[in-house]
Scaffold this motif. Structure first.
Motif, PDB file in Angstrom:
ATOM      1  N   ARG A 297       0.858  -1.181   0.000  1.00 42.57           N
ATOM      2  CA  ARG A 297       0.000   0.000   0.000  1.00 42.57           C
ATOM      3  C   ARG A 297       0.898   1.237   0.000  1.00 42.57           C
ATOM      4  O   ARG A 297       2.102   1.132   0.300  1.00 42.57           O
ATOM      5  CB  ARG A 297      -0.932   0.020   1.214  1.00 42.57           C
ATOM      6  CG  ARG A 297      -0.230   0.322   2.515  1.00 42.57           C
ATOM      7  CD  ARG A 297      -1.173   0.247   3.699  1.00 42.57           C
ATOM      8  NE  ARG A 297      -0.610   0.865   4.894  1.00 42.57           N
ATOM      9  CZ  ARG A 297      -1.009   0.636   6.126  1.00 42.57           C
ATOM     10  NH1 ARG A 297      -2.006  -0.229   6.335  1.00 42.57           N
ATOM     11  NH2 ARG A 297      -0.452   1.243   7.154  1.00 42.57           N
ATOM     12  N   ALA A 298       0.339   2.378  -0.309  1.00 41.65           N
ATOM     13  CA  ALA A 298       1.118   3.617  -0.387  1.00 41.65           C
ATOM     14  C   ALA A 298       0.772   4.514   0.800  1.00 41.65           C
ATOM     15  O   ALA A 298      -0.334   5.048   0.874  1.00 41.65           O
ATOM     16  CB  ALA A 298       0.839   4.344  -1.699  1.00 41.65           C
ATOM     17  N   ASP A 299       1.708   4.640   1.725  1.00 40.85           N
ATOM     18  CA  ASP A 299       1.591   5.570   2.847  1.00 40.85           C
ATOM     19  C   ASP A 299       2.495   6.759   2.539  1.00 40.85           C
ATOM     20  O   ASP A 299       3.728   6.621   2.539  1.00 40.85           O
ATOM     21  CB  ASP A 299       2.022   4.917   4.158  1.00 40.85           C
ATOM     22  CG  ASP A 299       1.102   3.769   4.575  1.00 40.85           C
ATOM     23  OD1 ASP A 299       0.010   3.654   3.996  1.00 40.85           O
ATOM     24  OD2 ASP A 299       1.484   3.002   5.480  1.00 40.85           O
ATOM     25  N   VAL A 300       1.891   7.907   2.280  1.00 40.42           N
ATOM     26  CA  VAL A 300       2.661   9.067   1.812  1.00 40.42           C
ATOM     27  C   VAL A 300       2.973  10.006   2.975  1.00 40.42           C
ATOM     28  O   VAL A 300       2.076  10.540   3.625  1.00 40.42           O
ATOM     29  CB  VAL A 300       1.907   9.827   0.708  1.00 40.42           C
ATOM     30  CG1 VAL A 300       2.704  11.040   0.247  1.00 40.42           C
ATOM     31  CG2 VAL A 300       1.631   8.896  -0.479  1.00 40.42           C
ATOM     32  N   SER A 301       4.269  10.197   3.241  1.00 40.99           N
ATOM     33  CA  SER A 301       4.726  11.169   4.234  1.00 40.99           C
ATOM     34  C   SER A 301       4.752  12.547   3.568  1.00 40.99           C
ATOM     35  O   SER A 301       5.325  12.700   2.490  1.00 40.99           O
ATOM     36  CB  SER A 301       6.130  10.817   4.732  1.00 40.99           C
ATOM     37  OG  SER A 301       6.178   9.515   5.265  1.00 40.99           O
ATOM     38  N   VAL A 302       4.147  13.529   4.209  1.00 39.48           N
ATOM     39  CA  VAL A 302       4.036  14.869   3.622  1.00 39.48           C
ATOM     40  C   VAL A 302       4.819  15.858   4.488  1.00 39.48           C
ATOM     41  O   VAL A 302       4.545  15.986   5.693  1.00 39.48           O
ATOM     42  CB  VAL A 302       2.564  15.312   3.512  1.00 39.48           C
ATOM     43  CG1 VAL A 302       2.462  16.665   2.822  1.00 39.48           C
ATOM     44  CG2 VAL A 302       1.748  14.265   2.756  1.00 39.48           C
ATOM     45  N   ALA A 303       5.788  16.532   3.899  1.00 42.38           N
ATOM     46  CA  ALA A 303       6.625  17.468   4.654  1.00 42.38           C
ATOM     47  C   ALA A 303       5.813  18.670   5.103  1.00 42.38           C
ATOM     48  O   ALA A 303       5.127  19.310   4.303  1.00 42.38           O
ATOM     49  CB  ALA A 303       7.810  17.913   3.791  1.00 42.38           C
ATOM     50  N   VAL A 304       5.899  18.969   6.401  1.00 40.46           N
ATOM     51  CA  VAL A 304       5.212  20.122   6.994  1.00 40.46           C
ATOM     52  C   VAL A 304       6.242  20.923   7.787  1.00 40.46           C
ATOM     53  O   VAL A 304       6.995  20.365   8.588  1.00 40.46           O
ATOM     54  CB  VAL A 304       4.064  19.676   7.925  1.00 40.46           C
ATOM     55  CG1 VAL A 304       3.479  20.867   8.676  1.00 40.46           C
ATOM     56  CG2 VAL A 304       2.982  18.968   7.127  1.00 40.46           C
ATOM     57  N   ALA A 305       6.266  22.226   7.579  1.00 48.56           N
ATOM     58  CA  ALA A 305       7.177  23.103   8.324  1.00 48.56           C
ATOM     59  C   ALA A 305       6.526  23.474   9.643  1.00 48.56           C
ATOM     60  O   ALA A 305       5.530  24.196   9.673  1.00 48.56           O
ATOM     61  CB  ALA A 305       7.505  24.351   7.512  1.00 48.56           C
ATOM     62  N   ALA A 306       7.087  22.971  10.744  1.00 48.03           N
ATOM     63  CA  ALA A 306       6.594  23.275  12.093  1.00 48.03           C
ATOM     64  C   ALA A 306       7.592  24.197  12.780  1.00 48.03           C
ATOM     65  O   ALA A 306       8.751  24.293  12.357  1.00 48.03           O
ATOM     66  CB  ALA A 306       6.421  21.985  12.885  1.00 48.03           C
ATOM     67  N   PRO A 307       7.178  24.902  13.835  1.00 48.40           N
ATOM     68  CA  PRO A 307       8.107  25.795  14.534  1.00 48.40           C
ATOM     69  C   PRO A 307       9.373  25.101  15.015  1.00 48.40           C
ATOM     70  O   PRO A 307      10.452  25.701  15.029  1.00 48.40           O
ATOM     71  CB  PRO A 307       7.266  26.299  15.718  1.00 48.40           C
ATOM     72  CG  PRO A 307       5.857  26.219  15.248  1.00 48.40           C
ATOM     73  CD  PRO A 307       5.806  24.999  14.377  1.00 48.40           C
ATOM     74  N   SER A 308       9.271  23.833  15.407  1.00 47.41           N
ATOM     75  CA  SER A 308      10.441  23.107  15.909  1.00 47.41           C
ATOM     76  C   SER A 308      11.303  22.542  14.786  1.00 47.41           C
ATOM     77  O   SER A 308      12.424  22.096  15.025  1.00 47.41           O
ATOM     78  CB  SER A 308       9.988  21.964  16.821  1.00 47.41           C
ATOM     79  OG  SER A 308       9.129  21.080  16.122  1.00 47.41           O
TER      80      SER A 308
END
Length: 434
Positions: A297-308
């Motif tokens: 199956r395809a589990d897609v990690s999506v880059a998110v810019a967080a404060p840390s």
């Protein structure tokens, strides 16, 4: 009988963490499920829940303490009817041997026990660093690591720990000097010395402010350095005509408006990558040393810019989820990521990644693979460009997409097939809704 509350392992890779904030204090009654503290792990700041009920007798590790090893006693919990002072005394004087901070942490004394410290005897010099039978200076592993990084001579430091043992506090503020001529037998085990990237003011005259790295930033630095050093990247870029996808998005948003759902371009790109991975399963893999894991199956990690720092929440089973479901879940995960509230199962794993910098006007870029994943797709901004459509030159909304692939697991021809499948799904987007 008092119960020790220990530093938990809030992620599989967590070895130590920062006790960011206590939400309870000595004397507070707690029940199972109550939030006791916020702990900064190697991934995010997470809430620490109580598993037992009772009364907080003492807090042995103060908030703001960094590098607290997993398993360190951070507080003592008294049972109902138990004397709090007696429960507080039960805290270990030196908890986990792996954590110097625990060895230095002691239960807070009760008011009845508080007294003025005795004046030190000026005639009694501070104990010198203790040496063992092999004439080796006795120092904690953390102290050795810090001195190795700073280039400090351990022999020149006076230890304040038990028996003159050199501990973190002794070397933290020590000035970097000439490294010891006699090398510590454990020097090779210590972390390599990393020079400061900020020039000293006396050297170039530019003022600066020093800022400590968070645990998250340290992990990002370590993992991405390892990725670029150990993973043989290759890059493939393709131009995609976004007009058909934008037209479908407009039509879907009009029909989903009553449900309070508004699809973003990124939602459709997540789905397109997931479907492309299923069409070209040779790219839906991770390198595992002597083996390759092929995912079903395809589990897609999506880059998110967080404060840390950067974090990658995961849309699991993105290949089979509907666009509305992907959109709703992505908004929820992004909000939790920015608040530092992601749970481990929401950011650990993933079979491939997507990074989108188009909202910043970036035209094209190459992303760094997040091991052990085998690829990451970097997408830029959709912009009006001359483009050949049906054999004639027209103006179209074109987006450049670049795939970074791990050549140990994915051959160039397979990577090219994935990029072609992604382009076809974007330019014929009805394949995303069936």
């Amino acid at each position: 009988m008092p119960t020790p509350i220990k530093m938990p392992a809030l992620s599989p890779t967590m070895e130590e963490g920062t006790l960011a904030k206590w939400l309870v204090k000595p004397g507070d009654s707690i029940s199972a499920g109550d939030i006791m503290a916020e702990i900064e792990t190697d991934k995010a700041t997470m809430e620490f829940e109580a598993v037992d009920e009772g009364t907080i007798a003492s807090i042995t590790v103060e908030e703001g303490t960094e590098g607290v090893a997993v398993g360190t006693v951070i507080a003592m919990l008294a049972e109902d009817g138990e004397d709090l002072e007696e429960a507080a005394k039960a805290a270990p004087a030196s908890g986990n041997d792996a954590s110097e901070e625990t060895a230095m942490a002691a239960p807070a004394p009760s008011p009845a026990q508080s007294q003025e410290p005795e004046e030190p005897n000026p005639a009694s010099p501070a104990p010198k660093a203790e040496k063992d039978s092999s004439d080796r200076i006795v120092a904690s592993p953390l102290a050795k690591r810090i001195t190795a990084q700073k280039g400090i001579d351990l022999a020149a430091i006076t230890g304040s720990g038990p028996g003159g043992r050199i501990v973190k506090a002794d070397v933290e503020d020590a000035k970097a000097g000439k490294a010891a001529e006699k090398q510590d037998p454990n020097a090779e085990m210590a972390a390599p010395r990393t020079p400061s990237v900020t020039p000293a003011e006396s050297e170039f005259g530019a003022p600066y402010e020093e800022e400590k790295l968070t645990n998250v930033r340290k992990v990002i630095a370590r993992r991405l350095t390892e990725s670029k050093q150990q993973v043989p990247h290759y890059y493939l870029t393709i131009d995609v005509n976004l007009d058909p996808l934008l037209a479908l998005r407009k039509q879907l948003n009009a029909s989903l408006e009553a449900d309070g759902i508004k699809l973003s371009v990124n939602d459709l790109l997540i789905k397109a990558l997931a479907r492309a991975l299923m069409r070209v399963p040779q790219c839906n893999v991770s390198f595992q040393g002597d083996t390759v894991h092929k995912y079903k199956r395809a589990d897609v990690s999506v880059a998110v810019a967080a404060p840390s720092g950067l974090i990658t929440p995961i849309i699991t089973e993105a290949d089979t989820k509907g666009l509305g479901q992907i959109s709703t879940q992505m908004k929820e995960l992004a909000a939790k990521a920015r608040d530092g509230k992601l749970q481990p199962h929401e950011y650990q794993g993933g079979t491939a990644s997507l990074s989108n910098l188009g909202m910043f006007g970036i035209k094209q870029f190459d992303a760094v693979i997040n091991p052990p994943q085998g690829m990451i797709l970097a997408v830029g901004a959709g912009e009006q460009r001359p483009h050949v459509v049906d054999g004639s030159l027209q103006v179209a909304t074109v987006m450049s997409a670049s795939g970074s692939f791990d050549h140990r697991a994915i051959d160039g021809a397979d990577g090219a097939q994935l990029m072609e499948a992604f382009k076809q799904l974007c330019e014929n987007p009805m394949g995303l809704v069936v």
